[in-house]
Design a protein around this motif. Structure first.
Motif, PDB file in Angstrom:
ATOM      1  N   ILE A 116       0.831  -1.197   0.000  1.00 14.31           N
ATOM      2  CA  ILE A 116       0.000   0.000   0.000  1.00 14.31           C
ATOM      3  C   ILE A 116       0.873   1.258   0.000  1.00 14.31           C
ATOM      4  O   ILE A 116       2.058   1.214   0.325  1.00 14.31           O
ATOM      5  CB  ILE A 116      -0.975  -0.010   1.207  1.00 14.31           C
ATOM      6  N   TRP A 117       0.269   2.357  -0.382  1.00 12.91           N
ATOM      7  CA  TRP A 117       0.959   3.643  -0.489  1.00 12.91           C
ATOM      8  C   TRP A 117       0.399   4.619   0.548  1.00 12.91           C
ATOM      9  O   TRP A 117      -0.638   4.413   1.147  1.00 12.91           O
ATOM     10  CB  TRP A 117       0.792   4.209  -1.898  1.00 12.91           C
ATOM     11  N   ASP A 118       1.128   5.721   0.724  1.00 13.99           N
ATOM     12  CA  ASP A 118       0.659   6.788   1.610  1.00 13.99           C
ATOM     13  C   ASP A 118      -0.514   7.536   0.978  1.00 13.99           C
ATOM     14  O   ASP A 118      -0.590   7.634  -0.245  1.00 13.99           O
ATOM     15  CB  ASP A 118       1.797   7.787   1.875  1.00 13.99           C
ATOM     16  N   PRO A 119      -1.441   8.054   1.791  1.00  6.94           N
ATOM     17  CA  PRO A 119      -1.451   8.126   3.257  1.00  6.94           C
ATOM     18  C   PRO A 119      -2.027   6.881   3.937  1.00  6.94           C
ATOM     19  O   PRO A 119      -2.037   6.805   5.158  1.00  6.94           O
ATOM     20  CB  PRO A 119      -2.333   9.337   3.532  1.00  6.94           C
ATOM     21  N   ALA A 166      -1.435   5.674   7.793  1.00  7.66           N
ATOM     22  CA  ALA A 166      -2.607   5.466   8.655  1.00  7.66           C
ATOM     23  C   ALA A 166      -2.578   4.093   9.315  1.00  7.66           C
ATOM     24  O   ALA A 166      -2.815   3.960  10.522  1.00  7.66           O
ATOM     25  CB  ALA A 166      -3.887   5.642   7.853  1.00  7.66           C
ATOM     26  N   VAL A 167      -2.267   3.038   8.540  1.00 10.24           N
ATOM     27  CA  VAL A 167      -2.280   1.698   9.122  1.00 10.24           C
ATOM     28  C   VAL A 167      -1.109   1.504  10.079  1.00 10.24           C
ATOM     29  O   VAL A 167      -1.213   0.770  11.082  1.00 10.24           O
ATOM     30  CB  VAL A 167      -2.302   0.623   8.016  1.00 10.24           C
ATOM     31  N   ASP A 170      -6.129  11.977  10.365  1.00 10.60           N
ATOM     32  CA  ASP A 170      -5.536  12.691  11.488  1.00 10.60           C
ATOM     33  C   ASP A 170      -4.318  13.473  11.012  1.00 10.60           C
ATOM     34  O   ASP A 170      -3.601  13.050  10.093  1.00 10.60           O
ATOM     35  CB  ASP A 170      -5.114  11.707  12.585  1.00 10.60           C
ATOM     36  N   VAL A 171      -4.066  14.586  11.673  1.00  6.54           N
ATOM     37  CA  VAL A 171      -2.961  15.451  11.273  1.00  6.54           C
ATOM     38  C   VAL A 171      -1.624  14.721  11.351  1.00  6.54           C
ATOM     39  O   VAL A 171      -0.772  14.880  10.472  1.00  6.54           O
ATOM     40  CB  VAL A 171      -2.940  16.723  12.144  1.00  6.54           C
ATOM     41  N   ARG A 178       3.239  12.437   8.648  1.00  4.18           N
ATOM     42  CA  ARG A 178       4.153  11.343   8.312  1.00  4.18           C
ATOM     43  C   ARG A 178       4.189  11.132   6.803  1.00  4.18           C
ATOM     44  O   ARG A 178       5.259  10.889   6.223  1.00  4.18           O
ATOM     45  CB  ARG A 178       3.716  10.054   9.010  1.00  4.18           C
ATOM     46  N   THR A 179       3.049  11.229   6.162  1.00  6.21           N
ATOM     47  CA  THR A 179       2.979  11.097   4.707  1.00  6.21           C
ATOM     48  C   THR A 179       3.829  12.153   4.016  1.00  6.21           C
ATOM     49  O   THR A 179       4.601  11.865   3.090  1.00  6.21           O
ATOM     50  CB  THR A 179       1.515  11.228   4.241  1.00  6.21           C
ATOM     51  N   LEU A 180       3.708  13.392   4.463  1.00  5.91           N
ATOM     52  CA  LEU A 180       4.432  14.497   3.833  1.00  5.91           C
ATOM     53  C   LEU A 180       5.936  14.357   4.013  1.00  5.91           C
ATOM     54  O   LEU A 180       6.712  14.765   3.143  1.00  5.91           O
ATOM     55  CB  LEU A 180       3.960  15.826   4.416  1.00  5.91           C
ATOM     56  N   GLN A 181       6.355  13.785   5.111  1.00  6.63           N
ATOM     57  CA  GLN A 181       7.783  13.615   5.370  1.00  6.63           C
ATOM     58  C   GLN A 181       8.421  12.638   4.384  1.00  6.63           C
ATOM     59  O   GLN A 181       9.607  12.757   4.071  1.00  6.63           O
ATOM     60  CB  GLN A 181       7.998  13.112   6.802  1.00  6.63           C
ATOM     61  N   ARG A 182       7.627  11.680   3.882  1.00  3.15           N
ATOM     62  CA  ARG A 182       8.187  10.643   3.016  1.00  3.15           C
ATOM     63  C   ARG A 182       8.085  10.959   1.529  1.00  3.15           C
ATOM     64  O   ARG A 182       8.605  10.198   0.703  1.00  3.15           O
ATOM     65  CB  ARG A 182       7.492   9.310   3.305  1.00  3.15           C
TER      66      ARG A 182
END
Length: 334
Positions: free
Chosen positions: A199-202, A206-207, A275-276, A281-285
């Motif tokens: 799976i991909w972000d986000p 989330a998981v 959730d923020v 975390r998504t944006l960091q990667r």
């Protein structure tokens, strides 16, 4: 049979109706011109997924609307659940431009879709991964042999799975792929109906955050995981200024995002319904900065297509060069 009027006086009502009808003709003739005038303002219809964080930010900020307003143009956002559905929308004319991962364009091109690659974001290999439940006995990629693995067919993670199995010395036929869209795959993963999930972000973030899912392998050392901007072929020729405006806004907003991660996550979270901290975390990667597709990126994409053909995942060979624009889109904002 109807009775034919036999006296001049009996024709008067008919003449009045005819005169009234004739009086409406100028208005009827003017209607197409008025409609054409209303529709003369250019419209950029963007196909997006909630997982496209930068587009979600641009939508939340209204930045693209402001930029296009200066060009006397408008934007319309059309949401899709995943890349394959988005490309179907592009193929049937529902949208002009779409943003997807590396695999959906290949499946779409094999199916005869008419589009061109107009740009790509930088590689983001950490933004997709294979995860297993936190208490799973699976510890290595080799342990995936014989296991049920959930993934969205035709998405970017399809190629990640292929490469991960190769690295482990396994064949695609050594595992049991279970093709599910992200929401259904998440449910199956939590219930234990599948052993792993690609799976991909986000959704990945989330998981991990919400269930403690353990990362077995991400794309590092396996795939580049470029994200691509695609467009209907004639649209780019007719409205290059709108595509340039989209790219310039994407570059500008991408820079702002990386410099203001927490604030960007706060603004994107309501659009994605997450959730923020998951969004952060998504944006960091991820990496941002759209650029024209280079020969090197096209060659990488060709390797994906060739791998899918060898596995008989697509019915015929695909030449990425056939889907490249004659004139690359350029942007002043670098």
């Amino acid at each position: 049979m109807s009775r034919i009027p036999s006296s001049p006086s009996s024709f008067r009502p008919l003449r009045r109706r005819l005169a009234a009808a004739l009086a409406l003709i100028p208005l009827a003739l003017a209607a197409p011109a008025l409609h054409a005038q209303d529709s003369a303002r250019p419209l950029l219809r963007i196909g997006y997924q909630k997982s496209a964080s930068l587009l979600a930010l641009q939508k939340a900020q209204g930045s693209l609307e402001r930029r296009l307003a200066a060009l006397q143009a408008d934007v319309k956002w059309v949401e899709f659940p995943a890349g394959p559905q988005l490309l179907e929308g592009l193929n049937v004319g529902s949208v002009d431009v779409g943003f997807v991962g590396e695999a959906p364009p290949i499946f779409a091109q094999a199916a005869g879709a008419n589009f061109v690659y107009i740009g790509n974001d930088p590689a983001s290999p950490e933004a997709e991964a294979i995860v297993v439940p936190k208490d799973s006995a699976i510890r290595t990629l080799a342990d995936l042999k014989g296991r049920r693995i959930a993934l969205n067919k035709g998405s970017n993670v399809h190629y990640l799975l292929v490469r991960a199995l190769e690295k482990a010395g396994l064949k695609y036929g050594d595992i049991q792929p279970v093709f599910l869209p992200p929401a259904d795959a998440r449910a199956a993963f939590e219930k234990g109906a599948v052993d792993a999930w690609v799976i991909w972000d986000p959704f990945l973030a989330a998981v991990e955050k919400q269930t403690g899912a353990r990362l077995l392998a991400d794309g590092r050392g396996l795939v580049s995981n470029h994200a691509f901007y695609l467009a209907e072929r004639q649209f780019t020729q007719k409205h290059p200024q709108l595509v340039r405006a989209l790219f310039e806004d994407s570059v500008e907003q991408g820079r702002w995002l990386k410099a203001n991660l927490k604030e960007a996550a706060r603004r994107i979270a309501p659009v994605q319904g997450l959730d923020v901290d998951v969004v952060e975390r998504t944006l960091q990667r991820a990496e941002y900065g759209v650029a024209p597709v280079t020969p090197g990126v096209a060659a990488e994409q060709q390797k994906v297509a060739d791998a899918f053909l060898e596995l008989k995942l697509i019915p015929k060979p695909v030449r990425i060069a056939d889907a490249l624009p004659a004139t690359p889109v350029t942007t002043a904002a670098r």
